[in-house]
Design an enzyme around this catalytic site. Structure first.
Site, PDB file in Angstrom:
ATOM      1  N   ASP A 103       0.821  -1.205   0.000  1.00  0.00           N
ATOM      2  CA  ASP A 103       0.000   0.000   0.000  1.00  0.00           C
ATOM      3  C   ASP A 103       0.859   1.259   0.000  1.00  0.00           C
ATOM      4  O   ASP A 103       1.586   1.513   0.953  1.00  0.00           O
ATOM      5  CB  ASP A 103      -0.886  -0.042   1.242  1.00  0.00           C
ATOM      6  CG  ASP A 103      -1.827   1.136   1.348  1.00  0.00           C
ATOM      7  OD1 ASP A 103      -2.015   1.835   0.340  1.00  0.00           O
ATOM      8  OD2 ASP A 103      -2.382   1.347   2.437  1.00  0.00           O
ATOM      9  N   ASP A 321      -2.442   7.168  -5.532  1.00  0.00           N
ATOM     10  CA  ASP A 321      -2.530   6.084  -4.549  1.00  0.00           C
ATOM     11  C   ASP A 321      -2.751   4.750  -5.246  1.00  0.00           C
ATOM     12  O   ASP A 321      -3.857   4.437  -5.696  1.00  0.00           O
ATOM     13  CB  ASP A 321      -3.679   6.366  -3.574  1.00  0.00           C
ATOM     14  CG  ASP A 321      -3.789   5.302  -2.481  1.00  0.00           C
ATOM     15  OD1 ASP A 321      -2.911   4.424  -2.418  1.00  0.00           O
ATOM     16  OD2 ASP A 321      -4.752   5.358  -1.710  1.00  0.00           O
TER      17      ASP A 321
END
Length: 493
Positions: A103, A321
């Site tokens: 992530d 992201d």
């Protein structure tokens, strides 16, 4: 006598089968991170609502080096196959395998601990869940509240800190789920690049969270993992910790292939392909945030008023992201944006799936029937998104749009733009934390890149990985072998 010979031969053949299976099952496909997709395969039915729920959870989370590191990548980021990439990492001495979500939108590495309350006990992702036991690792050390890592992470020593008191963490997510526990320092395995398509195993020491309690989706999700591996730029992130110890450079890249799956995830300086298309990061932000100047759909510009992206004063900004599956535009932009997307297809009958996805029937080639989208950023950087990137096939000739209206607000009440895997796939994306810039270039993510080893000055090729395909190749080999065995047994019979 002939029967006895045939029986012996069959036993030998069956013994060979068992030996073959033992050898195959003990092959290790990676030394550090085996990354796979959280929701696998076109044959696996994926709820579109699950995509949005996943992204909602994600949004709530919102040194001279001597080595380059290769992280083996697998899975597929296509929206119809849903979601996240996860890595298999080794932690502790002796190392134990953990499957953790990779992530870029969060900082902390944390895994479920042995004493965890409400931790998941099983997953439908094809692996057994693990828990970290501090007593099971000879190199494990709990972090106390008076140690430097704790005081720097918490911006000072806690008033209630006492000798031997553990340093705790607590993270709450946007969907109401949460994780809490304490910090531990231990070894993590890395794949150090030592030659063209060659690596050796090496250890790095990092501080990570030992999850003692999970709530909400973290405790009950059927697609559970062992934790999260954050690649954010805070001091607590794995990239920052490894860089400060001289293990790696504060640069990493990913190239996500949403066509065949897999791709590249590497730490270090990329020298080939050369990423010239860069834009500076907005300083002092918790996420990878860039200043956005323009949005064009098929060459037509979307008007961006100064208050639409008011998150950072008068700057029009977006968060990059890779942990988010879809792409989220502010409500003010979303409506005119979508009108331009479908302007050339006025005859389409649009319908809404699961109350959130705009879908339609279309039998032609989407790249011929729909416009290219271009985002313009500071320093003349631009990011091109093709129709085959932002449209995904739900079934047969039914297609859906991955563009979403973002109802999430920042702390100051402003709308946010988030650009996830929908726009990042099939590109080499470079995160240069040393120069505070991010860049990308269109690239074939099934090919190789070259990473520079600072210590030797050499540039080495790092190839793409596709662990799912590797598994398929193994199963194909097994199937071929079994067919041969069956044929042999029939002959012997």
């Amino acid at each position: 006598m002939a029967l006895g010979t045939t029986t012996t031969t069959r036993v030998a053949v069956l013994g060979g089968i068992l030996l073959f299976f033992a050898l195959v099952l003990n092959v290790s496909g990676n030394l550090v991170f085996s990354v796979n997709h959280k929701f696998k395969g076109p044959d696996k039915q994926v709820s579109l609502s699950a995509l949005k729920e996943h992204d909602a959870r994600r949004h709530g989370r919102l040194l001279a080096a001597d080595a380059a590191v290769d992280l083996q990548l697998g899975g597929n980021g296509h929206p119809s196959e849903a979601g996240l990439y996860f890595a298999k990492i080794g932690i502790g001495s002796p190392p134990k395998d953990f499957h953790v979500q990779v992530d870029t939108g969060s900082d902390l590495l944390w895994v479920n601990c042995a004493e965890c309350e409400n931790c998941p006990t099983k997953s439908n992702l094809g692996f057994k869940l693990s828990v970290y036991d501090t007593k099971g690792s000879s190199t494990s050390n709990k972090v106390t509240c008076d140690q430097e890592f704790c005081t720097s992470t918490l911006d000072g020593r806690l008033p209630s800190c006492k000798p031997n008191m553990l340093c705790n963490y607590n993270i709450a997510y946007g969907d109401g789920s949460a994780t809490s526990g304490y910090y531990v320092k231990d070894n993590i395995q890395l794949d150090k690049v030592t030659g063209n398509h060659q690596t050796t195993s090496t250890n790095g020491t990092v501080v990570f969270g030992c999850g003692a309690k999970q709530s909400g989706n973290l405790g009950k999700s059927p697609a559970a993992v062992d934790g999260i591996l954050g690649f954010g730029q805070a001091n607590a992130s794995i990239i920052s910790q490894l860089a400060s110890s001289g293990k790696v450079k504060r640069q990493f890249s990913h190239c996500l292939d949403n066509v065949k799956g897999g791709g590249i995830y590497a730490i270090g300086e990329v020298v080939e392909p050369k990423v010239k298309n860069t834009t500076p990061l907005v300083p002092n932000m918790p996420h990878y945030t860039v200043s956005m100047k323009t949005i064009e759909v098929g060459g037509d510009a979307i008007e961006l008023t100064t208050d639409i992206f008011g998150l950072f004063g008068d700057r029009k900004s977006a968060v990059i992201d890779s942990g988010t599956t879809l792409a989220y535009l502010t409500p003010e932009v979303f409506e005119p944006f979508m009108k331009k997307i479908f302007a050339r297809q006025s005859g389409l009958k649009l319908h809404t799936v699961e109350e959130q996805f705009t879908c339609f029937e279309y039998s032609g080639k989407v790249d011929d029937g729909f416009p290219i989208v271009k985002f313009g950023f500071k320093s003349s950087a631009s990011l091109t998104v093709y129709p085959h990137d932002y449209l995904f096939r739900l079934r047969d000739n039914v297609w859906c749009s991955g563009w979403q209206s973002n109802s999430m607000k920042s702390k100051d009440g402003k709308s946010m733009t988030l650009l996830g895997d929908l726009v990042l796939s099939n590109k080499l994306v470079l995160y240069d934390l040393e120069n505070q810039a991010i860049g990308w270039t269109d690239y074939n993510c099934t090919s190789s890149i070259k990473l520079k080893d600072d210590k030797s000055g050499q540039a080495y090729s790092v190839g793409a990985h596709n662990l799912s395909s590797a598994s398929s190749r193994i199963m194909g080999t097994l199937l071929t072998f079994l067919l041969l065995v069956i044929a042999m047994l029939q002959i012997l019979h």
